[in-house]
Scaffold this motif. Sequence first.
Motif, PDB file in Angstrom:
ATOM      1  N   SER A 110       2.010  -5.900 -11.394  1.00 34.84           N
ATOM      2  CA  SER A 110       1.666  -6.770 -12.529  1.00 34.84           C
ATOM      3  C   SER A 110       0.965  -8.051 -12.070  1.00 34.84           C
ATOM      4  O   SER A 110       0.608  -8.896 -12.891  1.00 34.84           O
ATOM      5  CB  SER A 110       2.919  -7.103 -13.345  1.00 34.84           C
ATOM      6  OG  SER A 110       3.818  -7.814 -12.525  1.00 34.84           O
ATOM      7  N   SER A 123      -1.464  -0.499 -18.277  1.00 30.57           N
ATOM      8  CA  SER A 123      -0.902  -1.112 -17.061  1.00 30.57           C
ATOM      9  C   SER A 123      -1.364  -0.345 -15.828  1.00 30.57           C
ATOM     10  O   SER A 123      -1.737   0.829 -15.908  1.00 30.57           O
ATOM     11  CB  SER A 123       0.620  -1.139 -17.142  1.00 30.57           C
ATOM     12  OG  SER A 123       1.116   0.164 -17.316  1.00 30.57           O
ATOM     13  N   SER A 134       8.076  -3.596  -4.546  1.00 32.15           N
ATOM     14  CA  SER A 134       8.684  -3.797  -5.860  1.00 32.15           C
ATOM     15  C   SER A 134       7.676  -3.412  -6.944  1.00 32.15           C
ATOM     16  O   SER A 134       6.465  -3.544  -6.764  1.00 32.15           O
ATOM     17  CB  SER A 134       9.110  -5.259  -6.031  1.00 32.15           C
ATOM     18  OG  SER A 134       7.984  -6.056  -6.291  1.00 32.15           O
ATOM     19  N   LYS A 135       8.215  -2.949  -8.055  1.00 37.41           N
ATOM     20  CA  LYS A 135       7.344  -2.508  -9.158  1.00 37.41           C
ATOM     21  C   LYS A 135       6.578  -3.690  -9.752  1.00 37.41           C
ATOM     22  O   LYS A 135       5.505  -3.536 -10.313  1.00 37.41           O
ATOM     23  CB  LYS A 135       8.181  -1.818 -10.240  1.00 37.41           C
ATOM     24  CG  LYS A 135       8.580  -0.416  -9.824  1.00 37.41           C
ATOM     25  CD  LYS A 135       9.365   0.296 -10.877  1.00 37.41           C
ATOM     26  CE  LYS A 135       9.764   1.677 -10.370  1.00 37.41           C
ATOM     27  NZ  LYS A 135      10.720   2.321 -11.250  1.00 37.41           N
ATOM     28  N   ASN A 136       7.169  -4.906  -9.625  1.00 43.99           N
ATOM     29  CA  ASN A 136       6.524  -6.089 -10.197  1.00 43.99           C
ATOM     30  C   ASN A 136       5.192  -6.408  -9.530  1.00 43.99           C
ATOM     31  O   ASN A 136       4.366  -7.108 -10.105  1.00 43.99           O
ATOM     32  CB  ASN A 136       7.440  -7.308 -10.060  1.00 43.99           C
ATOM     33  CG  ASN A 136       8.668  -7.161 -10.925  1.00 43.99           C
ATOM     34  OD1 ASN A 136       8.644  -6.422 -11.893  1.00 43.99           O
ATOM     35  ND2 ASN A 136       9.739  -7.840 -10.569  1.00 43.99           N
ATOM     36  N   SER A 137       4.993  -5.920  -8.284  1.00 41.23           N
ATOM     37  CA  SER A 137       3.759  -6.280  -7.566  1.00 41.23           C
ATOM     38  C   SER A 137       2.517  -5.781  -8.309  1.00 41.23           C
ATOM     39  O   SER A 137       1.458  -6.390  -8.232  1.00 41.23           O
ATOM     40  CB  SER A 137       3.780  -5.723  -6.146  1.00 41.23           C
ATOM     41  OG  SER A 137       3.759  -4.314  -6.178  1.00 41.23           O
ATOM     42  N   TYR A 145       7.766  -7.199  -1.009  1.00 42.15           N
ATOM     43  CA  TYR A 145       6.953  -7.567  -2.173  1.00 42.15           C
ATOM     44  C   TYR A 145       6.146  -6.380  -2.686  1.00 42.15           C
ATOM     45  O   TYR A 145       6.136  -6.079  -3.881  1.00 42.15           O
ATOM     46  CB  TYR A 145       6.004  -8.724  -1.822  1.00 42.15           C
ATOM     47  CG  TYR A 145       5.213  -9.170  -3.021  1.00 42.15           C
ATOM     48  CD1 TYR A 145       5.768 -10.055  -3.938  1.00 42.15           C
ATOM     49  CD2 TYR A 145       3.941  -8.660  -3.277  1.00 42.15           C
ATOM     50  CE1 TYR A 145       5.067 -10.437  -5.069  1.00 42.15           C
ATOM     51  CE2 TYR A 145       3.235  -9.041  -4.409  1.00 42.15           C
ATOM     52  CZ  TYR A 145       3.813  -9.932  -5.294  1.00 42.15           C
ATOM     53  OH  TYR A 145       3.128 -10.291  -6.421  1.00 42.15           O
TER      54      TYR A 145
END
Lengths: 451, 115
Positions: free
Chosen positions: A93, B23, A88-91, A85
């Motif tokens: 966000s 971001s 990952s780059k999504n973490s 988790y």
Amino acid sequence: MIMKKIILILTTLTSMQVVAQDISEKVSKLKAPSSPASIVIGNQPATISKPKSWQALEASLYSNYVNQSGSFIVPNDYAIEFSPYWSSKNSSSLSIKDFAAPSISQTLLQNLSFSVSSTKNYLIKDSVKTDALGFGVRTMLWQGEKKEINVLLKNLLSIQEKVALQNFIDKLSFDISEQLAKDSVNDPKTTANSKKKFIKVFIEKLQTDKAFYSGEAPNFFSTTPYDKWVETIRKGLVKKLPVGKTDYSDEVSDLLDIYTQIDKDAIGLENMIKDRQGFKLEFATALALNFPTNKTDFSYVPKVSVWLTPSFQPFQNNYWEFLGVLRYTRLNSDFYKNYAIDKNYFDTTLDYGTRVVYKWDKFSFELELVGRHSKTILEKTKDANGVITEKSKTDNDFQYIMNFNYRISDVIILSYNFGSQFKPTFDSSNALISLATLNFGIGGPKKNDVK
Amino acid sequence: MPIYRYSNTVSLKKDEVATLDISFGQAGITAHHIIDLPGPNDKQALDQCTEQLGTVDYLKKERTLIFTKAISINPNATSIDIEYEINGNSVVSHSNLKSDDPSPQIIVTLVFQEI
């Protein structure tokens, strides 16, 4: 005379330290496994590699498990743990609220980690050292309690309010500094009086716009009177600002960090997030893979283990801590018949236990109780009516350990362990524990380190 | 720690609307942004955000300032990384070690011009 006795006792206890270190490794504490893959193969690596990205994981695996000719190798005493988790780059966000107080599914995902451990010293019969790999998975199924989450979110809101307040005041000081710089171009005398002028305009603005600034951080100003706080800033500016400058925004920004204590608040919140209180339920599972001939084309899975570890620390109560564990292990009888040293094994063992910790000032007391139920099915028959008859051997064992600690100073702890361990396979007279130790917080040597 | 200051020039086509994206490089960062646009139309935003700033015709009248105060509450993060983009193109990449400054103040100055 009394002093001499104390020194004699301390010296005696200190000399027991090396032995104690060795024994205390056997008296393993009841806790959730930090690296199930290492535990399942009995590996104790000095460090566990924790790559932070998929690329770093790939590099770690390639550099440790592949030799120069491109063949697979088993490295000795190596362990790696990877949390997909956070890699990952999504973490990034993830919203700040979900980060601070995650939902059940988020908790499961965020705490999910995979581990691999390897050793070249997995002992089989005739004390032969063989290669073995451990594979493990662990995660948190539940953490925290409502009261704790409410406090966590309240502290987060308080920090967010201070962040906004500081940003507005930093902008104010930037705007005033810019105006001062413009004025000094037209009138060079302005620079000489800039400090006085800056403080006057800055403080007047904070006083005039009291409703706006105090409204940005209501939690902070509910305990800190606004006017008193502005006066503290004024005194700080008088003391800290240099003369002869026109841009004071850096100094103001530094002072605000001190006068809102925002960094201290953030560390407090970080600690709450790192060490969640209330009820926690951790899950882990691991399997061992052994290569009895040290060749990768012939392998066995000697052992599979599953841990379920519930724990409870009452929120905002540092005196008590409760922990339970349920540990199920299944052994491969084919492997144990052919290769194991220990022939007195059971196919399955179920460990169940609890640990209670009480801490008060310099004193702490721990009580650990663990039961073990072991079973092997010797024969299973089915008669003509389809009734299954099972012949099995079972064994029950019990372990209890009491531990008293007294903190003499920040780096010296006097410790006493008393109890009875599970029956060792080969020497059942060695199950009792009665051990006093004096632990120095300087990283004591292990028995093997002393030549 | 001193304020982190950055500046950049952004070129846009006539009538192209500038969209600002802020971001984070890690989870566990919270931030407050003040976007000081030409005239009295300042904007505020929180954390990671997307804000429409206006057309280049309007933005080129004055510089645009972005004030950001950020803090990380992630016990596993060692740095604070913040990316500022206009219409998908990076204009400022901020990065600082938490050990150097756990709550950085950032000021980004953007000058818009028409292509």
